[in-house]
Design a protein around this motif. Structure first.
Motif, short mmCIF file in Angstrom:
data_model
loop_
_atom_site.label_atom_id
_atom_site.label_comp_id
_atom_site.label_asym_id
_atom_site.label_seq_id
_atom_site.Cartn_x
_atom_site.Cartn_y
_atom_site.Cartn_z
N THR A 1 -19.48 -34.56 -16.30
CA THR A 1 -20.02 -34.60 -14.94
C THR A 1 -20.04 -33.18 -14.38
OG1 THR A 1 -19.09 -36.79 -14.59
CG2 THR A 1 -19.74 -35.58 -12.64
N GLU A 2 -21.20 -32.77 -13.92
CA GLU A 2 -21.36 -31.48 -13.25
C GLU A 2 -22.07 -31.73 -11.95
OE1 GLU A 2 -23.05 -28.23 -15.37
OE2 GLU A 2 -21.82 -28.58 -17.14
N ASP A 3 -21.40 -31.38 -10.85
CA ASP A 3 -21.93 -31.66 -9.52
C ASP A 3 -22.24 -33.15 -9.42
OD1 ASP A 3 -21.67 -28.95 -8.75
OD2 ASP A 3 -23.57 -28.49 -9.74
N ASP A 4 -23.51 -33.51 -9.24
CA ASP A 4 -23.84 -34.92 -9.12
C ASP A 4 -24.54 -35.47 -10.38
OD1 ASP A 4 -26.20 -33.54 -8.79
OD2 ASP A 4 -26.90 -34.73 -7.09
N GLU A 5 -24.65 -34.65 -11.44
CA GLU A 5 -25.28 -35.13 -12.67
C GLU A 5 -24.23 -35.55 -13.69
OE1 GLU A 5 -29.04 -33.92 -15.22
OE2 GLU A 5 -27.38 -32.54 -15.62
N VAL A 6 -24.49 -36.69 -14.32
CA VAL A 6 -23.64 -37.21 -15.37
C VAL A 6 -24.42 -37.16 -16.67
CG1 VAL A 6 -22.38 -39.23 -16.22
CG2 VAL A 6 -22.45 -38.74 -13.77
N VAL A 7 -23.75 -36.68 -17.73
CA VAL A 7 -24.32 -36.73 -19.07
C VAL A 7 -23.40 -37.62 -19.89
CG1 VAL A 7 -25.05 -35.44 -21.11
CG2 VAL A 7 -25.24 -34.39 -18.84
#
Length: 107
Positions: A29-35
């Protein structure tokens, strides 16, 4: 929808992996993006089939236990992840495995 998508990708990882091979789930998770990535070391996909993986012209593939696969799940997965405003990426090497990554915004 996300649960369905992850289930289908895991099912493919199991179908194309041999007994005893590991399958990993990785979440970043980076900021509001999930991978979210599902990583296997199974049979992989020949790179000549990757560009058309979401089309209906691919051949039938056999899983490690002889199960048939025509890629329909991946077409549905791509549409569902798009409905969630996300993207999908498939990196695969024949006889080495596949990584399927889902990119989406965590609401």
């Amino acid at each position: 929808m996300l649960e369905y998508v992850v289930d289908k990708i895991f099912n493919n990882a199991v179908k194309y992996s041999f007994p005893g091979q590991d399958i990993y789930l990785q979440e970043i998770t980076e900021d509001d993006e999930v991978v979210l990535s599902i990583i296997d070391s199974g049979t992989g996909i020949n790179e000549k089939y990757l560009p058309g993986i979401y089309t209906y012209g691919n051949p039938i593939f056999l899983g490690t236990a002889g199960e048939k696969g025509v890629g329909l799940s991946l077409k549905i997965v791509k549409n569902f992840i798009s409905l969630l405003s996300g993207n999908i990426q498939i990196i695969s090497t024949e006889n080495k495995g596949t990584t399927v990554s889902l990119f989406y915004v965590n609401l």
